[in-house]
Design an enzyme around this catalytic site. Structure first.
Site, mmCIF file in Angstrom:
data_model
loop_
_atom_site.group_PDB
_atom_site.id
_atom_site.type_symbol
_atom_site.label_atom_id
_atom_site.label_comp_id
_atom_site.label_asym_id
_atom_site.label_seq_id
_atom_site.Cartn_x
_atom_site.Cartn_y
_atom_site.Cartn_z
ATOM 1 C CG ASN A 23 88.139 -50.353 70.895
ATOM 2 O OD1 ASN A 23 87.942 -49.325 71.585
ATOM 3 N ND2 ASN A 23 89.227 -50.720 70.755
ATOM 4 C CB SER A 45 89.480 -56.155 73.961
ATOM 5 O OG SER A 45 89.562 -55.669 75.124
ATOM 6 C CD GLU A 46 91.596 -50.391 74.382
ATOM 7 O OE1 GLU A 46 90.678 -51.068 73.819
ATOM 8 O OE2 GLU A 46 91.512 -49.245 74.919
ATOM 9 C CG ASN A 47 93.098 -56.158 76.728
ATOM 10 O OD1 ASN A 47 92.155 -55.867 76.091
ATOM 11 N ND2 ASN A 47 93.098 -57.035 77.766
ATOM 12 C CB SER A 87 96.444 -54.975 69.974
ATOM 13 O OG SER A 87 95.431 -54.305 70.157
#
Lengths: 207, 231
Positions: A23, A45-47, A87
């Site tokens: 990340n 991508s943490e979304n 996530s």
């Protein structure tokens, strides 16, 4: 000569190993993706996405496809999408090998501050607290000193923490430091930077 | 039992009351329930507590409910994109509870799964941990976070069948599934309602059991940060 932004990003890319899920934060960390070379690195991508691709070409932007900085991006053949709970399950669960992120301050015990300055506009921590608490290795990439020349590598953080004792490695314009027992250890100096210059620019204990 | 409603206002009829807690899906402006937010503005329901990762932008998304002063409290991880939000927050009109993003998502998922609390390492040693129970497991310290049980979920998916089985598109999924799960009642808006049997049962992202009311409509789908690369 101290490293510039791109050289810092290139040095940070050396931390990544083939096959890693990683990340990257906003700013210099984003540039790290340009320097991974032949290594097979999968960006999270943490979304809700693994396998983040580059920005789209003009006219190919998709409102349903953004990164955690809310920028339009693209997918890759290996891309997978998932919800936010999943996530952060993979983040909290230690499945992400490394996070590379910027910082306002780092302390010699690995404390990290990068989300809030009291008295200034507070926007929120987003996913930073989850990332630093959960991923395998936390690598900070930042300038060694702030604009007024004060060290950002401190004995103790003065700003509210994002995480306590979470940082493993610090990459700055002056070189590379590891958080070890008793303080920081110099791993590498930028080309032309002396040991003395590094120590002078660092408030933290160097062991 | 008919889940499909003719409009967002019809779908919210009988569900709204002042002081209620609403969980909303979306990340930034991506995957937000635009139509249901508009209907909430129209309904004028006040003193809302809204659990949502972000608070929209000025004039769009949850920003509309801020402009009409219908929100009393936000539970969010990042609110930087909204000048009206900041104005109300700094003047003390609006309450804000910061949640780390993953903690917020898990609080929703937990609430929807009958789990009143869970322990996490996220935030230990930070202001987020203040006043929360600390507990050690195997030599590591964790804090207790509570599940969110909302009165209403407002969420957005790409397609759903008439029974509420739905699929999301790309990163527009984000907080929508956990937000949908944690409400007593969940109202979902989609771009297209399709007949039952036309979605692959093996590829359903959120089963219809979580979806009580459903509407279809046109979405603006505004882009917050249009970023392109050179050809």
């Amino acid at each position: 000569m101290p490293w510039d932004r791109n050289q810092m990003a290139a040095r940070a890319a050396e931390e990544l190993e083939d096959g890693m899920y990683v990340n990257l934060g906003i700013g210099i960390p984003t540039l790290v993706a340009n320097y991974v070379g032949d290594k097979e690195i999968t960006l999270q991508s943490e979304n809700g996405m693994l396998g983040m691709g580059p920005f789209p070409l003009e006219g190919e932007e998709d409102a349903d496809l953004i990164n955690a900085g809310k920028q339009t991006i693209t997918e890759l053949p290996k891309t997978a999408y998932f919800d936010s709970a999943t996530s952060f399950g993979m983040i909290r669960g230690g499945k992400i090998a490394a996070a590379i992120l910027g910082a306002m301050e780092v302390a010699e015990n690995g404390d990290l501050a990068n989300w809030m300055i009291p008295g200034k506009l507070v926007k929120g921590m987003g996913g930073a607290m989850d990332l630093v608490a959960g991923v395998g290795k936390v690598i900070v990439v930042m300038d060694h000193q702030n604009k007024s020349g004060a060290s950002k590598v401190l004995k103790e953080c003065t700003l509210p923490l994002t995480g306590a004792g979470v940082v493993d490695r610090i990459i700055t314009n002056l070189g590379v430091l590891d958080v070890v027992e008793g303080g920081l250890r110099i791993v590498e100096l930028a080309d032309g930077v002396t040991d003395e210059q590094m120590r002078d620019a660092t408030e933290a204990t160097i062991v | 039992m008919q889940k499909v409603f003719g409009s967002a206002s019809d779908a919210l009829d009988g569900l709204l009351f002042d002081g209620m807690t609403i969980a909303a899906g979306g990340f930034g402006l991506c995957g937000i329930p635009e139509l249901l937010i508009d209907a909430l503005v129209e309904a004028g329901t006040k003193d809302l507590t809204v659990a949502s990762n972000n608070a929209g932008v000025d004039g769009f998304g949850l920003g509309k409910l801020l402009e009409t002063r219908q929100i009393r409290k936000m539970m969010s991880s990042y609110v930087g994109e909204n000048a009206e939000f900041m104005r109300q927050y700094l003047s003390g009109e609006l309450e804000l509870e910061f949640n780390p993003q993953g903690t917020l998502a898990e609080r929703m998922r937990a609430g929807g799964s009958g789990i009143p609390g869970f322990y996490t390492k996220t935030g230990v040693g930070t202001v987020i941990a203040e006043g929360k129970e600390h507990k050690d497991f195997d030599g590591q310290t964790y804090i207790l976070e509570r599940g969110i049980f909302a009165d209403l979920s407002i969420v957005k998916a790409w397609k759903a069948d008439e029974t509420g089985n739905c699929v999301f598109r790309k990163t527009a999924r984000n907080f929508n599934p956990p937000a949908a799960m944690c409400g007593k009642t969940c109202v979902m808006e989609v771009e297209e309602i399709v007949p039952a049997g036309s979605l692959d049962p093996d590829a359903i992202h959120l089963p219809g059991i979580y979806v009580h009311r459903l509407i279809q409509g046109e979405h603006e789908k505004r882009i917050e940060q249009r970023t392109v690369r050179a050809a």
